[in-house]
Design an enzyme around this catalytic site. Structure first.
Site, PDB file in Angstrom:
ATOM      1  N   ASP A   1       0.864  -1.178   0.000  1.00  0.00           N
ATOM      2  CA  ASP A   1       0.000   0.000   0.000  1.00  0.00           C
ATOM      3  C   ASP A   1       0.898   1.225   0.000  1.00  0.00           C
ATOM      4  O   ASP A   1       2.130   1.102  -0.128  1.00  0.00           O
ATOM      5  CB  ASP A   1      -0.953  -0.004   1.203  1.00  0.00           C
ATOM      6  CG  ASP A   1      -2.296   0.644   0.869  1.00  0.00           C
ATOM      7  OD1 ASP A   1      -2.329   1.870   0.735  1.00  0.00           O
ATOM      8  OD2 ASP A   1      -3.289  -0.088   0.731  1.00  0.00           O
TER       9      ASP A   1
ATOM     10  N   GLU B   1     -10.299   3.393  -4.363  1.00  0.00           N
ATOM     11  CA  GLU B   1     -10.178   4.799  -3.975  1.00  0.00           C
ATOM     12  C   GLU B   1      -9.227   5.611  -4.861  1.00  0.00           C
ATOM     13  O   GLU B   1      -8.312   6.277  -4.383  1.00  0.00           O
ATOM     14  CB  GLU B   1      -9.751   4.889  -2.504  1.00  0.00           C
ATOM     15  CG  GLU B   1     -10.807   4.321  -1.577  1.00  0.00           C
ATOM     16  CD  GLU B   1     -10.366   4.256  -0.126  1.00  0.00           C
ATOM     17  OE1 GLU B   1     -11.238   4.371   0.740  1.00  0.00           O
ATOM     18  OE2 GLU B   1      -9.157   4.067   0.135  1.00  0.00           O
TER      19      GLU B   1
ATOM     20  N   HIS C   1      -3.213   3.957  -3.911  1.00  0.00           N
ATOM     21  CA  HIS C   1      -2.616   3.234  -2.774  1.00  0.00           C
ATOM     22  C   HIS C   1      -1.189   2.775  -3.071  1.00  0.00           C
ATOM     23  O   HIS C   1      -0.804   1.649  -2.760  1.00  0.00           O
ATOM     24  CB  HIS C   1      -3.504   2.055  -2.366  1.00  0.00           C
ATOM     25  CG  HIS C   1      -4.769   2.477  -1.691  1.00  0.00           C
ATOM     26  ND1 HIS C   1      -4.887   2.616  -0.335  1.00  0.00           N
ATOM     27  CD2 HIS C   1      -5.981   2.821  -2.207  1.00  0.00           C
ATOM     28  CE1 HIS C   1      -6.122   3.020  -0.023  1.00  0.00           C
ATOM     29  NE2 HIS C   1      -6.797   3.158  -1.157  1.00  0.00           N
TER      30      HIS C   1
END
Length: 625
Positions: A281, A399, A335
């Site tokens: 991440d 996201e 990410h």
């Protein structure tokens, strides 16, 4: 003589009798302890190590109205006496089994004393999975021994047990979404001194599940100090959903290989079959990539916190023996951050104020306009393909921020050159541009068109998903609420789903905020009851055949190896029964068995969270509403 010494005096006699054959040195040592008033704690420690179950239990249990009732045991009473677990085994239809079987289940009416030192496991037919089957057999014997309380040595008398394993497809040893996990068990007396248990399975995976169930049919009797097996058993069983998982994020905080293995052991105990490894991440890149060593070198928290090829292969093999696939995820194009600093392939990394560009610090996204990026992706995918040997691959897609991409002049120029605007619809085109090229690299790396998984996002919105993602290529993992209209919208368009709706399956919810104050964003804490009642079939309605299953997610901003067990367990066991059996009843019908599976996990060494006082486990019917 002090009050404490006087009270302990009756205890000293059996202690010295126990050690009367010891050498003088030991006796003098005990005398020294006495003189220094340390004997109290030492005595208790010795007793805990040396005591056996020779003395009869002061309690007995009887089954009344589907509950085991606790009463005093009169040693003069010659009537048959049931221990607690023996009573629980026969007091309800499914006894102590978890998850409950989905087919016909008959637990009989008899228990037979067995000698666990005389268990013989035989393979009726060999094949490519024979080595896995032998390892699973050894695991079964170890599970049986864990039923014995620590410090207790049960009597070695009792019947021998022969376990015959019949594999209908002995050459199958690979995971797939349509693999056969069914099994059938029959346990019966073969002679006056032997019990036969036959397990037939559609594959190694079914047989492995059957062994797990058989281990739950063996209990310790603390009244007679014997191991007992349920006799005259017949069970037919298979799962409702093919995908039953746990996600662990190892990028926000690092988890040791031992803690990951312990998680897989617990998953196997409740027949969960997918360990989803969210391995990287923006906070860290702990994955060793042979062709791109700099990613982990500068992206891991420390050289000791890197998952090497050897370590990952060890985890993958560990999972295979336990019927648990290890599914890798490389989350992109968002990410990402740490590890990518020297590549020039990211935008808005560590941008401030971070809340303008991402949902948590540090921000960072890949730059889809750089052709070199796709060479990096291919190398990462090849690394994962070489060590994970998986049948499905998770590409993340979580996201993505338009504002992050729009902060780059290079990306703006690329979009304008392609005659795209700088609005939301155009950034979806950019995202699709990335996803199409990344998909091709994934297929090339894995050498096949394996199923790909993406998180729900603006790209997967049901109003336009079919313009970007083919339903035959992609599985969508739902992280929004179970009532989100996107779920029905995606199902109506024929997309296969995995449910991880955060309102029931995010196990990091309900703790203090780590950015700001108060509680974290998805509070309150989610109890096992809500996990159990979260039915994919009810959520999907008429389209339930498109639900592949579900997955509990542990995002690790506030968790690491030291808290892992109690974050996941026993709540993940509640998910396991929901996904295996999709029971018609709600949590209150399963509570008696839930308390037992928690005890079973603790005996396995899993530090599972306590959900009720032990008094409730021993006094059924008094703690339920």
């Amino acid at each position: 003589m002090s009050g404490k010494s006087f009270l302990l005096q009756p205890l000293f006699v059996p202690l010295f009798q126990l050690y009367r054959s010891s050498v003088d040195v030991a006796a003098q040592l005990i005398k020294m302890w006495l003189q220094n008033f340390c004997i109290y704690t030492v005595y208790l420690a010795l007793v805990s190590l040396c005591v056996t179950a020779e003395d009869p239990s002061p309690w007995r249990w009887s089954c009344e109205d589907r509950k085991c009732v606790k009463t005093r045991n009169d040693p003069q009473n010659k009537d048959p006496v049931l221990s607690l677990e023996a009573c629980k085994m026969f007091c309800t239809e499914y006894g102590l089994l978890w998850p409950k079987p989905t087919g016909e289940t008959d637990l009989g009416n008899f228990l037979s004393k067995i000698n666990i030192n005389n268990i013989d496991i035989k393979l009726a037919n060999e094949g490519r999975s024979a080595d896995l089957m032998k390892d699973a057999g050894n695991r079964f014997k170890n599970l049986v021994s864990m039923a014995i309380p620590r410090g207790v040595s049960p009597k070695s008398t009792g019947k021998a047990v022969t376990v015959l394993l019949v594999n209908e497809n002995p050459d199958v040893r690979e995971f797939s979404l349509d693999m056969d996990e069914s099994y059938f068990i029959r346990v019966q007396a073969a002679s006056s001194d032997r019990i036969n248990a036959t397990i037939k399975g559609g594959s190694f995976f079914g047989l492995r599940h059957g062994l797990e169930t058989l281990s739950q049919l063996i209990v310790y009797d603390d009244i007679r100090n014997h191991m007992l097996i349920v006799r005259d058993v017949s069970i037919s069983d298979k799962p409702v959903y093919p995908y039953r998982g746990v996600l662990l994020d190892t990028a926000r905080n690092f988890y040791s290989i031992d803690s990951i293995k312990a998680t897989i052991d617990a998953m196997a105990a409740v027949k969960l079959n997918t360990f989803h490894w969210h391995i990287t991440d923006s906070q860290s890149f702990p994955l060793e990539v042979a062709k791109r060593p700099q990613l982990a070198k500068i992206g891991a928290y420390s050289p000791a916190k890197v998952y090497t090829k050897q370590a990952i292969q060890e985890v993958v093999e560990y999972g295979l023996v336990r019927g648990v696939r290890v599914l890798p995820e490389f989350d992109a194009p968002a990410h990402v951050g740490e590890g990518w600093q020297d590549t020039g392939l990211t935008v808005c990394f560590k941008a401030e104020p971070w809340a303008r560009y991402c949902v948590e610090p540090p921000c960072g996204q890949l730059n889809p306009t750089r052709e070199e990026l796709y060479e990096y992706l291919e190398d990462i995918y090849k690394e994962m393909a070489g060590v994970f040997n998986t049948d499905i691959f998770h590409m993340g897609g979580d996201e993505v921020s338009e504002r992050c991409w729009n902060s780059s002049e290079e990306i703006q120029n690329f979009m304008l050159q392609n005659r795209w605007d700088l609005d939301k619809a155009s950034f979806l085109k950019l995202w699709n541009y990335f996803q199409t090229k990344a998909q091709d690299k994934a297929y090339k790396a894995f050498g096949k068109r394996l199923p790909l998984i993406l998180w729900t996002s603006t790209l997967t919105d049901h109003t336009h998903i079919d313009h970007f993602l083919d339903k035959d290529d992609y599985i969508i993992q739902v992280w929004t609420t179970g009532s989100d209209p996107q779920v029905r919208g995606l199902l109506e368009k024929g997309y296969r789903l995995i449910m991880s709706n955060y309102d029931a399956l995010y196990f990091d919810c309900g703790f203090g905020a780590w950015v700001g104050e108060g509680n974290n964003w998805c509070s309150p804490y989610i109890g096992w009851q809500k996990v159990y009642d979260n039915s994919p079939a009810e959520i999907a309605g008429d389209h339930k055949d498109l639900i592949l299953g579900g997955e509990a997610a542990l995002w690790s901003e506030q968790s690491d190896s030291s808290t892992l067990d109690n974050r996941l367990w026993p709540r993940a066991a509640a998910l396991a029964e929901r996904l295996w059996a999709e029971p018609q009843h709600k949590w209150n019908d399963a509570e008696h068995r839930m308390l037992h599976i928690r005890e079973r996990l603790v005996r396995m060494g899993i530090q599972a969270e306590s959900i009720e006082p032990e008094w409730c486990y021993q006094n059924e019917g008094y703690c339920y509403r």
